[in-house]
Design a protein around this motif. Structure first.
Motif, mmCIF file in Angstrom:
data_model
loop_
_atom_site.group_PDB
_atom_site.id
_atom_site.type_symbol
_atom_site.label_atom_id
_atom_site.label_comp_id
_atom_site.label_asym_id
_atom_site.label_seq_id
_atom_site.Cartn_x
_atom_site.Cartn_y
_atom_site.Cartn_z
ATOM 1 N N VAL A 41 10.583 -2.841 5.981
ATOM 2 C CA VAL A 41 9.498 -1.761 5.670
ATOM 3 C C VAL A 41 10.287 -0.814 4.598
ATOM 4 O O VAL A 41 9.452 -0.222 3.741
ATOM 5 C CB VAL A 41 9.155 -0.909 6.839
ATOM 6 C CG1 VAL A 41 8.375 0.364 6.617
ATOM 7 C CG2 VAL A 41 8.307 -1.732 7.959
ATOM 8 N N LEU A 44 9.471 -2.308 1.459
ATOM 9 C CA LEU A 44 7.745 -2.102 1.146
ATOM 10 C C LEU A 44 7.500 -0.551 0.843
ATOM 11 O O LEU A 44 6.822 -0.279 -0.331
ATOM 12 C CB LEU A 44 7.043 -2.477 2.502
ATOM 13 C CG LEU A 44 6.953 -4.062 2.459
ATOM 14 C CD1 LEU A 44 6.373 -4.304 3.876
ATOM 15 C CD2 LEU A 44 6.460 -4.852 1.452
ATOM 16 N N GLN A 45 8.310 0.281 1.319
ATOM 17 C CA GLN A 45 7.959 1.837 0.989
ATOM 18 C C GLN A 45 8.241 1.950 -0.421
ATOM 19 O O GLN A 45 7.541 2.696 -1.136
ATOM 20 C CB GLN A 45 8.915 2.636 1.931
ATOM 21 C CG GLN A 45 8.149 2.585 3.332
ATOM 22 C CD GLN A 45 9.042 3.657 4.416
ATOM 23 O OE1 GLN A 45 10.375 3.191 4.286
ATOM 24 N NE2 GLN A 45 8.320 4.463 4.929
ATOM 25 N N ALA A 48 5.899 0.479 -2.770
ATOM 26 C CA ALA A 48 4.549 1.270 -2.608
ATOM 27 C C ALA A 48 4.860 2.402 -3.344
ATOM 28 O O ALA A 48 3.753 2.962 -4.496
ATOM 29 C CB ALA A 48 4.444 1.827 -1.314
ATOM 30 N N TRP A 113 -1.952 -2.144 2.020
ATOM 31 C CA TRP A 113 -0.681 -1.871 2.381
ATOM 32 C C TRP A 113 0.084 -1.088 2.092
ATOM 33 O O TRP A 113 1.236 -0.570 2.488
ATOM 34 C CB TRP A 113 0.241 -3.479 2.731
ATOM 35 C CG TRP A 113 0.530 -4.052 1.380
ATOM 36 C CD1 TRP A 113 0.053 -4.904 0.668
ATOM 37 C CD2 TRP A 113 1.730 -3.614 0.569
ATOM 38 N NE1 TRP A 113 0.540 -5.207 -0.570
ATOM 39 C CE2 TRP A 113 1.838 -4.458 -0.663
ATOM 40 C CE3 TRP A 113 2.678 -2.645 0.870
ATOM 41 C CZ2 TRP A 113 2.858 -4.233 -1.472
ATOM 42 C CZ3 TRP A 113 3.715 -2.498 -0.141
ATOM 43 C CH2 TRP A 113 3.586 -3.308 -1.112
ATOM 44 N N ALA A 117 2.127 2.088 3.921
ATOM 45 C CA ALA A 117 3.531 2.044 3.565
ATOM 46 C C ALA A 117 3.754 3.402 3.163
ATOM 47 O O ALA A 117 5.014 4.312 3.655
ATOM 48 C CB ALA A 117 3.867 0.875 2.656
ATOM 49 N N GLY A 129 6.305 0.620 11.706
ATOM 50 C CA GLY A 129 6.622 -0.686 10.954
ATOM 51 C C GLY A 129 5.993 -1.715 11.045
ATOM 52 O O GLY A 129 5.539 -2.721 10.110
ATOM 53 N N VAL A 132 2.587 -1.722 8.877
ATOM 54 C CA VAL A 132 3.037 -1.997 7.823
ATOM 55 C C VAL A 132 2.956 -3.627 7.520
ATOM 56 O O VAL A 132 2.350 -4.125 6.665
ATOM 57 C CB VAL A 132 4.221 -1.450 6.892
ATOM 58 C CG1 VAL A 132 4.455 -1.888 5.390
ATOM 59 C CG2 VAL A 132 4.077 0.241 7.062
ATOM 60 N N THR A 133 3.634 -4.046 8.377
ATOM 61 C CA THR A 133 3.904 -5.583 8.485
ATOM 62 C C THR A 133 2.510 -6.289 8.651
ATOM 63 O O THR A 133 2.212 -7.213 8.063
ATOM 64 C CB THR A 133 5.042 -5.814 9.317
ATOM 65 O OG1 THR A 133 6.294 -5.208 9.088
ATOM 66 C CG2 THR A 133 5.156 -7.539 9.287
#
Length: 163
Positions: A41, A44-45, A48, A113, A117, A129, A132-133
């Motif tokens: 995550v 991904l954050q 993002a 997503w 995120a 998390g 987000v996944t």
């Protein structure tokens, strides 16, 4: 190399780069981020915060389609119905279709997503998390663009083989 033939290798190169990037994301990055679960995550954050991968693909897509149109017009592809011109026309058309798919389905899925995120606080160890996944896993099912790009690249290669 004649200046009228210049758009052909540029279009093929941009299309190949777009297809390669999409394939790499579809086969490597996306599944790895989904399999990493909560531990992925943070990645991904950060992605993002940088607006996801959309801006990269948008620039590459528009450059490719504009170059394809340039190739189409500069080489007179629309003039005769030879085998080479038919394949080139299909390649440009499929690249345009991939642009539309990317701008619609892929962008919508990515936006979901990215928004999830961005709303996660901290390191997402509290179960956020999984949200987000799950959003990323759902977005990963939007792979039609990569298939269309592969077909477009195949058409461009066949147009060169038919000359």
């Amino acid at each position: 190399m004649e200046s009228s033939n210049l758009p052909i290798p540029i279009f093929a190169g941009l299309l190949g780069a777009w297809f390669g990037a999409a394939l790499f994301y579809m086969v490597i990055v996306g599944p790895a981020a989904v399999q990493a679960g909560s531990s992925g995550v943070g990645f991904l954050q950060m992605l993002a915060q940088r607006y996801g991968t959309g801006p990269f693909y948008a620039v590459l897509a528009f450059l490719t389609v504009i170059t394809g149109i340039w190739m189409y017009l500069a080489n007179g592809v629309y003039v005769s119905a030879s085998g080479s011109n038919v394949w080139a026309t299909l390649g440009v058309g499929l690249a345009f279709l991939a642009l539309l798919l990317g701008a619609s389905a892929n962008r919508i899925a990515e936006r979901k997503w990215v928004n999830v995120a961005k709303n996660v606080r901290g390191s997402a160890a509290m179960g956020e998390g999984a949200e987000v996944t799950a959003a990323l896993a759902k977005a990963e099912k939007t792979n039609a663009t990569t298939i269309v790009l592969g077909l477009a690249l195949l058409c461009v290669l066949l147009s060169r083989a038919a000359t």
